[in-house]
Write an enzyme that holds these catalytic residues in place. Structure first.
Site, PDB file in Angstrom:
ATOM      1  N   SER A  24      24.808  49.118   4.426  1.00 40.48           N
ATOM      2  CA  SER A  24      23.538  48.652   5.349  1.00 40.48           C
ATOM      3  C   SER A  24      24.293  48.484   6.772  1.00 40.48           C
ATOM      4  O   SER A  24      25.333  47.738   6.843  1.00 40.48           O
ATOM      5  CB  SER A  24      23.486  46.850   4.851  1.00 40.48           C
ATOM      6  OG  SER A  24      22.753  46.378   5.778  1.00 40.48           O
ATOM      7  N   HIS A  49      21.297  52.416   4.391  1.00 40.96           N
ATOM      8  CA  HIS A  49      20.333  51.048   4.268  1.00 40.96           C
ATOM      9  C   HIS A  49      20.038  50.362   5.740  1.00 40.96           C
ATOM     10  O   HIS A  49      20.970  49.978   6.459  1.00 40.96           O
ATOM     11  CB  HIS A  49      20.952  50.089   3.164  1.00 40.96           C
ATOM     12  CG  HIS A  49      19.930  49.075   2.819  1.00 40.96           C
ATOM     13  ND1 HIS A  49      18.831  49.195   1.897  1.00 40.96           N
ATOM     14  CD2 HIS A  49      19.865  47.603   3.277  1.00 40.96           C
ATOM     15  CE1 HIS A  49      18.085  48.044   1.812  1.00 40.96           C
ATOM     16  NE2 HIS A  49      18.794  47.071   2.673  1.00 40.96           N
ATOM     17  N   ASP A  51      17.897  47.360   7.642  1.00 40.69           N
ATOM     18  CA  ASP A  51      17.406  45.874   7.379  1.00 40.69           C
ATOM     19  C   ASP A  51      16.677  45.740   8.500  1.00 40.69           C
ATOM     20  O   ASP A  51      16.988  45.571   9.607  1.00 40.69           O
ATOM     21  CB  ASP A  51      18.603  45.105   7.030  1.00 40.69           C
ATOM     22  CG  ASP A  51      19.046  44.994   5.749  1.00 40.69           C
ATOM     23  OD1 ASP A  51      18.481  44.947   4.678  1.00 40.69           O
ATOM     24  OD2 ASP A  51      20.501  45.277   5.710  1.00 40.69           O
ATOM     25  N   MET A  53      14.275  43.017   9.943  1.00 45.45           N
ATOM     26  CA  MET A  53      13.706  41.633  10.118  1.00 45.45           C
ATOM     27  C   MET A  53      12.798  41.279  11.300  1.00 45.45           C
ATOM     28  O   MET A  53      13.107  41.546  12.469  1.00 45.45           O
ATOM     29  CB  MET A  53      15.051  40.802  10.224  1.00 45.45           C
ATOM     30  CG  MET A  53      16.114  41.193   9.197  1.00 45.45           C
ATOM     31  SD  MET A  53      17.524  39.922   9.291  1.00 45.45           S
ATOM     32  CE  MET A  53      18.611  40.880   7.998  1.00 45.45           C
ATOM     33  N   HIS A 101      14.320  48.643   4.523  1.00 50.11           N
ATOM     34  CA  HIS A 101      14.060  47.545   3.750  1.00 50.11           C
ATOM     35  C   HIS A 101      13.438  46.678   4.863  1.00 50.11           C
ATOM     36  O   HIS A 101      14.019  46.149   5.700  1.00 50.11           O
ATOM     37  CB  HIS A 101      15.247  46.781   3.368  1.00 50.11           C
ATOM     38  CG  HIS A 101      15.331  45.561   2.795  1.00 50.11           C
ATOM     39  ND1 HIS A 101      16.337  44.705   2.585  1.00 50.11           N
ATOM     40  CD2 HIS A 101      14.093  45.028   2.256  1.00 50.11           C
ATOM     41  CE1 HIS A 101      15.955  43.586   2.031  1.00 50.11           C
ATOM     42  NE2 HIS A 101      14.657  43.816   1.784  1.00 50.11           N
ATOM     43  N   MET A 103      11.761  43.491   5.937  1.00 50.41           N
ATOM     44  CA  MET A 103      11.781  42.146   5.651  1.00 50.41           C
ATOM     45  C   MET A 103      10.618  41.524   6.738  1.00 50.41           C
ATOM     46  O   MET A 103      11.144  40.831   7.775  1.00 50.41           O
ATOM     47  CB  MET A 103      12.878  41.306   5.742  1.00 50.41           C
ATOM     48  CG  MET A 103      13.856  41.775   4.339  1.00 50.41           C
ATOM     49  SD  MET A 103      15.571  41.405   5.093  1.00 50.41           S
ATOM     50  CE  MET A 103      16.166  42.923   5.518  1.00 50.41           C
ATOM     51  N   MET A 172      16.728  41.449  -4.659  1.00 50.88           N
ATOM     52  CA  MET A 172      17.815  40.579  -3.613  1.00 50.88           C
ATOM     53  C   MET A 172      18.716  39.832  -4.432  1.00 50.88           C
ATOM     54  O   MET A 172      18.349  38.960  -5.246  1.00 50.88           O
ATOM     55  CB  MET A 172      16.894  39.814  -2.516  1.00 50.88           C
ATOM     56  CG  MET A 172      16.066  40.870  -1.745  1.00 50.88           C
ATOM     57  SD  MET A 172      16.789  41.887  -0.989  1.00 50.88           S
ATOM     58  CE  MET A 172      18.284  40.898   0.003  1.00 50.88           C
ATOM     59  N   ASP A 210      20.981  44.115  -3.554  1.00 48.89           N
ATOM     60  CA  ASP A 210      21.406  43.860  -1.978  1.00 48.89           C
ATOM     61  C   ASP A 210      21.794  42.624  -1.835  1.00 48.89           C
ATOM     62  O   ASP A 210      20.865  41.758  -2.125  1.00 48.89           O
ATOM     63  CB  ASP A 210      19.866  44.581  -1.258  1.00 48.89           C
ATOM     64  CG  ASP A 210      20.170  44.331   0.329  1.00 48.89           C
ATOM     65  OD1 ASP A 210      21.206  44.081   0.657  1.00 48.89           O
ATOM     66  OD2 ASP A 210      19.059  44.556   0.869  1.00 48.89           O
TER      67      ASP A 210
HETATM   68  C1  DX5 Z   1      20.120  40.820   4.001  1.00 43.59           C
HETATM   69  C2  DX5 Z   1      20.008  42.190   3.967  1.00 43.59           C
HETATM   70  C3  DX5 Z   1      21.247  42.886   3.169  1.00 43.59           C
HETATM   71  C4  DX5 Z   1      22.426  42.787   4.006  1.00 43.59           C
HETATM   72  C5  DX5 Z   1      23.476  42.761   2.823  1.00 43.59           C
HETATM   73  O1  DX5 Z   1      19.033  40.236   4.317  1.00 43.59           O
HETATM   74  O2  DX5 Z   1      19.057  42.558   3.119  1.00 43.59           O
HETATM   75  O3  DX5 Z   1      20.984  44.338   3.250  1.00 43.59           O
HETATM   76  O4  DX5 Z   1      22.652  43.630   4.877  1.00 43.59           O
HETATM   77  O5  DX5 Z   1      24.576  42.503   3.609  1.00 43.59           O
HETATM   78  P1  DX5 Z   1      26.051  42.147   2.788  1.00 43.59           P
HETATM   79  O6  DX5 Z   1      26.502  43.342   2.058  1.00 43.59           O
HETATM   80  O7  DX5 Z   1      27.141  41.944   3.591  1.00 43.59           O
HETATM   81  O8  DX5 Z   1      25.695  40.936   2.000  1.00 43.59           O
HETATM   82 ZN    ZN Z   2      18.484  44.917   2.720  1.00 44.09          ZN
END
Ligand code: DX5
Ligand code: ZN
Length: 251
Positions: A24, A49, A51, A53, A101, A103, A172, A210
Site C-alpha cells: 500500500s 495498492h 488507497d 480517501m 481501493h 474509500m 478489511m 487489507d
Molecule cells: C487502510 C488502508 C490500508 C492501509 C494498510 O484504510 O485501506 O490499505 O494502507 O496499511 P497497514 O498495512 O499499515 O495496516
Molecule cells: Zn486499502
C-alpha cells in the site's frame, strides 16, 4: 467416476490462486510517491495498492486520480530510461497493476476519473448507499476489473448477491482510514465463509485482505482462504523489502 462429479474429484479442494502481495502506497513517502512505487517494482512485485480517501466515508484524506496519472507517467519514464528508445513493448510489459481501493461515500462519481488515470482494478465499499451492481458494471465497462469491499463490522452476507459479478472481494482487517493499525483476527471467520462460497460456486475472484498485515497475519489469512495481501507498514518498514515480498508471495 470422480471426474464426473467435479473437475477436482470428490471432495478435493481446487488449488488456491497464487499469493500476491500488494504494497500500500499509503505507507510510502508522500513527498516521493513515484520513488516508493519504484521500490515496489524493483523487488519484482506487480501489484500496487492505492488507497483513496474522501474525509467523509473515512476520517482521512489521501490522494486522487491525478496522483495515479502521475505515477503512470513516472513509471513509463523510468521504463524508457532502462530500455532501448524503440522498445515500447518492454515499456508496456513493465506496467504495474494499480489495485485501487476507493474509500468514498459516492464512489460512482469518480469511476471514470480513476479508470482514465490508469487504474487496473477498482474496488468500492458495500456500506454507502448507492447502486453497487451498476457501479461494478460500470467499472467493467470502463475496461477495469472490479472489486467489492467489506468493513470489519459488515457481514459476508451483505455482498453475497454481488459475488457472481466481481473480480475481487476485499475484506478489511482493520477499520479503514489509517495505516499502522492492528490486524483483527475475528476477520478470519469471514474469510472462511467467503472462500467456502467461492469454492461451492466455482467463482474465480481473488480474496484480498487489507490492514495490519505482516507475514504471520498473511499466513493466517492464507490458511483461511485469502490469496491477495495488502501490506503498507509491514512492507515499507521491512529491513529487506525483497525478502518480505518473497516470503508473502510464497505462502
Ligand atoms: C487502510 C488502508 C490500508 C492501509 C494498510 O484504510 O485501506 O490499505 O494502507 O496499511 P497497514 O498495512 O499499515 O495496516
Ligand atoms: Zn486499502
Amino acid at each position: 467416476m470422480p471426474a464426473l462429479l467435479s473437475p477436482h474429484g470428490t471432495g478435493a479442494k481446487p488449488p488456491p490462486l497464487p499469493s500476491i502481495l500488494a504494497p500500500s502506497l499509503l505507507a510510502g513517502d508522500h513527498a516521493g510517491l513515484a520513488a516508493s512505487a519504484a521500490q515496489v517494482a524493483a523487488v519484482g512485485l506487480h501489484w500496487l495498492h492505492l488507497d483513496i480517501m474522501d474525509g467523509h466515508f473515512v476520517p482521512n484524506l489521501s490522494f486522487g486520480p491525478e496522483t495515479l496519472a502521475a505515477l503512470r507517467r513516472a513509471e513509463k519514464e523510468n521504463a524508457r530510461s532502462h530500455t532501448s528508445p524503440t522498445s515500447e513493448l518492454q515499456v508496456n510489459e513493465s506496467k504495474t497493476f494499480f489495485d485501487t481501493h476507493l474509500m468514498l461515500s459516492e464512489p460512482q462519481r469518480y469511476l471514470k476519473a480513476f479508470a482514465a488515470a490508469g487504474a487496473d482494478l477498482i474496488s468500492i465499499h458495500i456500506e454507502p448507499d448507492y447502486d453497487h451492481a451498476s457501479a461494478l458494471a460500470e467499472i467493467r465497462s470502463l475496461g477495469c476489473q472490479c472489486g467489492i469491499v467489506l468493513n470489519p463490522d459488515t457481514p459476508a452476507e451483505a455482498v453475497r448477491h454481488l459475488l457472481a459479478d466481481v473480480d475481487l472481494v476485499l475484506v478489511m482487517t482493520v477499520q479503514p482510514g489509517f495505516g499502522g493499525q492492528s490486524f483483527r483476527p475475528a476477520m478470519l471467520e469471514k474469510l472462511k465463509t467467503l472462500d467456502g462460497w467461492r469454492r461451492e460456486n466455482g467463482w474465480q475472484w481473488r480474496l484480498e485482505v487489507d490492514g495490519g498485515i505482516g507475514l504471520s497475519e498473511a499466513s493466517a489469512c492464507r490458511a483461511a482462504g485469502a490469496d491477495t495481501f495488502v501490506a503498507g507498514t509491514a512492507f515499507f518498514k521491512a529491513p529487506d523489502l525483497a525478502a518480505f515480498a518473497r516470503s508473502v508471495e510464497s505462502l
